[in-house]
Motif scaffolding. Sequence first.
Motif: not given
Length: 124
Positions: A11-25
């Motif tokens: 959950l983040v406020q408008a204008g904020g940032s997130l970094r998604l990661s996708c780890a493969a195996s």
Amino acid sequence: QVQLVESGGGLVQAGGSLRLSCAASGRTISSYAMGWFRQAPGKEREFVATINWSGDSTVYADSVKGRFTISRDNAKNTVYLQMNSLKPEDTAVYYCALRSGSSWSRNFYQYNYWGQGTQVTVSS
């Protein structure tokens, strides 16, 4: 068999940032294109971004261009989605996908493996 696991949502406020990661195996992703898609409640899954096998070619949906950046670290078998200037309309479950081909694609049906998704919620 390839397993993809997304993380980094929240959950983040408008204008904020997130970094998604996708780890493969289960398989090295270095030869394959990867993509991010998202699905909001009551809506169809939509394309967000894609990257070719080497990382030197990327494509974005118009709705996220200039705000999101897809990248990959083949040594870590991981793909990322940096999301800046988030808007409430970015709220969705975000999915990572692998395409059994080296070139990128906007089309979800050209992807062979999918993660379970991570929820991103942007409050106004």
